[in-house]
Every structure is written in C-alpha cells, then in structure tokens.
Design a protein around this motif. Structure first.
Motif, PDB file in Angstrom:
ATOM      1  N   ALA A 116       0.835  -1.203   0.000  1.00 50.09           N
ATOM      2  CA  ALA A 116       0.000   0.000   0.000  1.00 50.09           C
ATOM      3  C   ALA A 116       0.873   1.257   0.000  1.00 50.09           C
ATOM      4  O   ALA A 116       0.572   2.235  -0.702  1.00 50.09           O
ATOM      5  CB  ALA A 116      -0.934  -0.007   1.201  1.00 50.09           C
ATOM      6  N   ALA A 117       1.939   1.232   0.801  1.00 54.31           N
ATOM      7  CA  ALA A 117       2.866   2.362   0.807  1.00 54.31           C
ATOM      8  C   ALA A 117       3.527   2.528  -0.564  1.00 54.31           C
ATOM      9  O   ALA A 117       3.733   3.652  -1.039  1.00 54.31           O
ATOM     10  CB  ALA A 117       3.934   2.162   1.882  1.00 54.31           C
ATOM     11  N   LEU A 118       3.816   1.391  -1.213  1.00 50.42           N
ATOM     12  CA  LEU A 118       4.409   1.459  -2.549  1.00 50.42           C
ATOM     13  C   LEU A 118       3.416   2.022  -3.570  1.00 50.42           C
ATOM     14  O   LEU A 118       3.798   2.796  -4.450  1.00 50.42           O
ATOM     15  CB  LEU A 118       4.865   0.059  -2.973  1.00 50.42           C
ATOM     16  N   VAL A 119       2.141   1.656  -3.431  1.00 47.92           N
ATOM     17  CA  VAL A 119       1.100   2.222  -4.304  1.00 47.92           C
ATOM     18  C   VAL A 119       1.053   3.734  -4.156  1.00 47.92           C
ATOM     19  O   VAL A 119       0.985   4.489  -5.140  1.00 47.92           O
ATOM     20  CB  VAL A 119      -0.273   1.596  -3.984  1.00 47.92           C
ATOM     21  N   ALA A 120       1.074   4.208  -2.888  1.00 48.04           N
ATOM     22  CA  ALA A 120       1.032   5.647  -2.639  1.00 48.04           C
ATOM     23  C   ALA A 120       2.259   6.346  -3.219  1.00 48.04           C
ATOM     24  O   ALA A 120       2.151   7.420  -3.823  1.00 48.04           O
ATOM     25  CB  ALA A 120       0.929   5.910  -1.137  1.00 48.04           C
ATOM     26  N   VAL A 125      -7.168   0.312  -1.414  1.00 50.41           N
ATOM     27  CA  VAL A 125      -7.881   1.324  -0.619  1.00 50.41           C
ATOM     28  C   VAL A 125      -6.909   2.115   0.245  1.00 50.41           C
ATOM     29  O   VAL A 125      -6.947   3.368   0.273  1.00 50.41           O
ATOM     30  CB  VAL A 125      -8.958   0.647   0.248  1.00 50.41           C
ATOM     31  N   VAL A 126      -6.038   1.432   0.975  1.00 52.31           N
ATOM     32  CA  VAL A 126      -5.090   2.128   1.857  1.00 52.31           C
ATOM     33  C   VAL A 126      -4.115   2.973   1.033  1.00 52.31           C
ATOM     34  O   VAL A 126      -3.792   4.113   1.404  1.00 52.31           O
ATOM     35  CB  VAL A 126      -4.333   1.112   2.731  1.00 52.31           C
ATOM     36  N   GLY A 127      -3.653   2.427  -0.093  1.00 48.91           N
ATOM     37  CA  GLY A 127      -2.749   3.195  -0.943  1.00 48.91           C
ATOM     38  C   GLY A 127      -3.397   4.469  -1.456  1.00 48.91           C
ATOM     39  O   GLY A 127      -2.772   5.537  -1.478  1.00 48.91           O
ATOM     40  N   ALA A 128      -4.675   4.377  -1.867  1.00 46.38           N
ATOM     41  CA  ALA A 128      -5.394   5.561  -2.345  1.00 46.38           C
ATOM     42  C   ALA A 128      -5.617   6.560  -1.217  1.00 46.38           C
ATOM     43  O   ALA A 128      -5.540   7.778  -1.424  1.00 46.38           O
ATOM     44  CB  ALA A 128      -6.724   5.157  -2.961  1.00 46.38           C
ATOM     45  N   ALA A 129      -5.901   6.063  -0.018  1.00 45.79           N
ATOM     46  CA  ALA A 129      -6.111   6.955   1.125  1.00 45.79           C
ATOM     47  C   ALA A 129      -4.835   7.719   1.472  1.00 45.79           C
ATOM     48  O   ALA A 129      -4.864   8.931   1.754  1.00 45.79           O
ATOM     49  CB  ALA A 129      -6.587   6.147   2.326  1.00 45.79           C
ATOM     50  N   LEU A 130      -3.707   7.029   1.455  1.00 42.32           N
ATOM     51  CA  LEU A 130      -2.434   7.708   1.702  1.00 42.32           C
ATOM     52  C   LEU A 130      -2.131   8.724   0.607  1.00 42.32           C
ATOM     53  O   LEU A 130      -1.652   9.830   0.889  1.00 42.32           O
ATOM     54  CB  LEU A 130      -1.307   6.675   1.784  1.00 42.32           C
ATOM     55  N   LEU A 131      -2.433   8.345  -0.612  1.00 40.84           N
ATOM     56  CA  LEU A 131      -2.179   9.245  -1.739  1.00 40.84           C
ATOM     57  C   LEU A 131      -3.047  10.491  -1.655  1.00 40.84           C
ATOM     58  O   LEU A 131      -2.609  11.593  -2.026  1.00 40.84           O
ATOM     59  CB  LEU A 131      -2.439   8.502  -3.045  1.00 40.84           C
ATOM     60  N   LEU A 148      -3.838  12.132   0.904  1.00 41.60           N
ATOM     61  CA  LEU A 148      -3.265  13.095   1.842  1.00 41.60           C
ATOM     62  C   LEU A 148      -2.297  14.049   1.157  1.00 41.60           C
ATOM     63  O   LEU A 148      -2.081  15.170   1.619  1.00 41.60           O
ATOM     64  CB  LEU A 148      -2.549  12.348   2.972  1.00 41.60           C
ATOM     65  N   TRP A 149      -1.699  13.602   0.050  1.00 40.30           N
ATOM     66  CA  TRP A 149      -0.688  14.404  -0.634  1.00 40.30           C
ATOM     67  C   TRP A 149      -1.241  15.154  -1.833  1.00 40.30           C
ATOM     68  O   TRP A 149      -0.900  16.320  -2.053  1.00 40.30           O
ATOM     69  CB  TRP A 149       0.472  13.506  -1.090  1.00 40.30           C
ATOM     70  N   ILE A 150      -2.063  14.503  -2.637  1.00 43.43           N
ATOM     71  CA  ILE A 150      -2.470  15.120  -3.903  1.00 43.43           C
ATOM     72  C   ILE A 150      -3.958  15.441  -3.974  1.00 43.43           C
ATOM     73  O   ILE A 150      -4.422  15.964  -4.984  1.00 43.43           O
ATOM     74  CB  ILE A 150      -2.083  14.222  -5.101  1.00 43.43           C
ATOM     75  N   GLY A 151      -4.720  15.126  -2.935  1.00 40.47           N
ATOM     76  CA  GLY A 151      -6.135  15.457  -2.936  1.00 40.47           C
ATOM     77  C   GLY A 151      -7.017  14.275  -3.292  1.00 40.47           C
ATOM     78  O   GLY A 151      -6.555  13.282  -3.873  1.00 40.47           O
ATOM     79  N   PRO A 152      -8.304  14.356  -2.982  1.00 43.31           N
ATOM     80  CA  PRO A 152      -9.210  13.213  -3.165  1.00 43.31           C
ATOM     81  C   PRO A 152      -9.489  12.839  -4.615  1.00 43.31           C
ATOM     82  O   PRO A 152      -9.584  11.658  -4.940  1.00 43.31           O
ATOM     83  CB  PRO A 152     -10.494  13.661  -2.453  1.00 43.31           C
ATOM     84  N   LEU A 153      -9.646  13.837  -5.503  1.00 44.77           N
ATOM     85  CA  LEU A 153     -10.012  13.529  -6.879  1.00 44.77           C
ATOM     86  C   LEU A 153      -8.909  12.776  -7.619  1.00 44.77           C
ATOM     87  O   LEU A 153      -9.176  11.713  -8.216  1.00 44.77           O
ATOM     88  CB  LEU A 153     -10.384  14.813  -7.626  1.00 44.77           C
ATOM     89  N   PRO A 154      -7.640  13.249  -7.617  1.00 44.64           N
ATOM     90  CA  PRO A 154      -6.585  12.457  -8.266  1.00 44.64           C
ATOM     91  C   PRO A 154      -6.383  11.096  -7.612  1.00 44.64           C
ATOM     92  O   PRO A 154      -6.103  10.108  -8.294  1.00 44.64           O
ATOM     93  CB  PRO A 154      -5.338  13.342  -8.118  1.00 44.64           C
ATOM     94  N   ALA A 155      -6.536  11.052  -6.275  1.00 37.73           N
ATOM     95  CA  ALA A 155      -6.380   9.774  -5.575  1.00 37.73           C
ATOM     96  C   ALA A 155      -7.475   8.802  -5.980  1.00 37.73           C
ATOM     97  O   ALA A 155      -7.231   7.599  -6.138  1.00 37.73           O
ATOM     98  CB  ALA A 155      -6.395   9.998  -4.073  1.00 37.73           C
ATOM     99  N   LEU A 156      -8.701   9.301  -6.150  1.00 39.69           N
ATOM    100  CA  LEU A 156      -9.801   8.442  -6.586  1.00 39.69           C
ATOM    101  C   LEU A 156      -9.547   7.912  -7.986  1.00 39.69           C
ATOM    102  O   LEU A 156      -9.804   6.732  -8.276  1.00 39.69           O
ATOM    103  CB  LEU A 156     -11.115   9.224  -6.546  1.00 39.69           C
TER     104      LEU A 156
END
Length: 313
Positions: free
Chosen positions: A16-20, A56-62, A64-72
C-alpha cells in the motif's frame, strides 16, 4: 500460526505504501504504468481481500498528498488494471483474456469517472478534452491541412467520428503495457503469470474475416445513415488494425527465421508498415494479416505456430 496471519498484513502495508509512492511519482513525473503492479502482486500472493485493502489504503495515503479527486482516479486505475487481472488469472485464464478484461474494466471505469466528475464536481472532462483538441487544431491549421488535406473543422469531426475506436485502442494498449510490466516484475519476484504468445505467432481468429466483410459492406451500404456509417467506420478501423498488426507479425516471423535480430526485425516491421501506410499502400500488411489468419498458403506466409524456437519470437 499468528505469524502466518500477520505476514499478509505486513506485506499489504508495504505494498500500500508502494502504491502511494508510485501514485505520487506518477502525479508529478509520470510513472502511472507501474501503479497497478503492487495491487496485482497483492492478489497473486494473498488473494482478493488483501488486494482490495492494498488499493484502498494506498489511495487513502495518496489522497493526503495530492487530494481526493486524483487519488480516486488512481484508485480506479489500480482496481481496473491490478485487481481485475489478478481475479482473471486466478481463474486460470490466458494472458489475452486478462488484457481484454483489463481493457473493458478500464473503459467502464473511465466512463464512470467522467460521469462522477460531472455530477459531483461539475467538471466535464470530455468537453475540456474537446476544447483542447479543437484549440490545438486551430493553432496548427496550416500543418493539419498540409498533412491531411483537411481543414481543422473537418479533422475535428473525423476525430469525433472515430473516438470510440481510438478510446478502445488506448485502453487496450495501456492494459497490455501494464500486463507486460507486471509479467516481467512478478516473474522476477517468483510469481510467474501467463505470458502472451510470441509476436510472430499472433493471428486474428478466422471468423473475424466474416465480420470484416460485413463491416466493409456496411461502409458502402450505410452511406447516408450517420449511425450506421459511424459504427461501420469504427469497426472497420478496429478489425483493419488487428489485421495490420497480424501482417507485421508475419513479416517479423519471416525475418527472425532468416537470422535477423529481434531489434532490427522490429524496427524493420514498424518502419516498413509505416512507410507503406504513408504512401497509400497500408492495405498490404492488412491483406497479409488477413490471409495469414485464414491460414492461406502457410509456407509462403510463414504461418507456423510454435516452430523454429527462437526464430518465431
């Protein structure tokens, strides 16, 4: 027993950390094709639940940095190209079936994402893309007319008519690229997955010839009917492209069996097909691919599946 249960969770957390991290890199410098590989690996090693958790966890971490829309958007991308092939391969499907499933999932996810953007964020991605395209064509009107003999307006209309086949082609290319990356990465990690057959052996199913004949007839008989004309045009482009690629595969196999190196054979095929198309002879490779797929004259066309070992790759 406890360590056996904890191990997938630890691996999932690392993946998950690698995904983020990959999502962050893709957002700024472009490594998007690598993004689904950790999710795919999670499915292969620990199953669907762990795979979904990683996404899911990778997207949630992401987020935090780039915002919900790009993470989604990254989450949907990893699900379509990471979870879907894992689910398909788990059921002992071939590589081509996995890529087809990935392509369908990516098309559906893209359409759903665009619809969500309109309903939730009031952002029309398609309208923005259309505005960018027409603006680019207008800004380079002379070059467009010199290359295609079409005005910017006519070229934009052509793009609009063939948008379905272009969208599907992009989805297939992206899915194939991710799968090939995943195949190489997972193989090195000790988790080999089904690979595509050697390029020299690529063929279109013989039944597609009937589809091609009907589509070509529709191009002539459907004139005057906008819907029929657009459908026939897109289908003819799709099937014609498959036959062109197949024709290139036949030529590539012929060169390889005569001792030409892989790189030189690939460059020769790409350059040769491109030149033929530029000079108006693009029908040649497509016709060769059609005949090869119908298995007409196998010795003359070089249609020998799984033969000559290295020479057919």
């Amino acid at each position: 027993m406890e360590s056996v249960r904890i191990k997938p969770l630890v691996e999932g957390a690392l993946l998950a950390a690698l995904v983020a991290l990959l999502g962050l890199l893709s957002f700024y410098i472009g490594f998007g094709w690598l993004l689904p590989i950790p999710v795919f690996l999670a499915y292969v090693r620990n199953g669907a639940r762990n795979c979904a958790l990683v996404a899911v966890v990778g997207a949630a971490l992401l987020a935090l940095w780039i915002g919900p829309l790009p993470a989604l958007a990254s989450f949907v991308f990893t699900i379509a190209l990471g979870l879907i092939p894992g689910w398909v391969i788990h059921r002992e499907a071939t590589a081509s079936v996995a890529i087809a499933a990935m392509s369908v999932a990516l098309i559906l996810a893209t359409g759903l994402g665009a619809l969500t953007a309109i309903l939730v964020w009031h952002t029309n991605i398609w309208a923005q893309a259309w505005t960018s395209l027409t603006g680019f064509l207008d800004a380079h009107a002379r070059q467009v007319e010199a290359i295609s003999s079409l005005s910017p307006q006519e070229m934009a209309l052509l793009f609009l008519r063939v948008a379905p086949v272009l969208g599907v082609s992009v989805a297939v290319l992206q899915s194939a690229g991710v799968y090939l990356f995943s195949c190489a990465a997972l193989g090195r990690l000790g988790h080999p997955i089904p690979s595509l057959p050697p390029f020299a052996e690529w063929r279109v199913p013989p039944a597609a010839a009937w589809v091609y004949a009907v589509v070509l007839a529709g191009l002539f008989l459907g004139r005057g009917n906008r819907v029929a004309d657009v459908v026939a045009l897109n289908l003819s482009m799709a099937v014609g492209t498959m036959y062109t690629v197949t024709g290139g595969a036949v030529i590539y196999g012929w060169l390889r069996r005569r001792g030409v190196g892989r790189d030189l054979a690939a460059v020769t095929v790409v350059g040769g097909v491109g030149l033929l198309d530029a000079f108006g002879f693009g029908v040649g490779p497509a016709a060769l691919g059609l005949l090869a797929s119908l298995r007409v004259g196998p010795r003359q066309l070089g249609v020998r599946r799984g033969s000559d070992g290295e020479g057919s790759r």
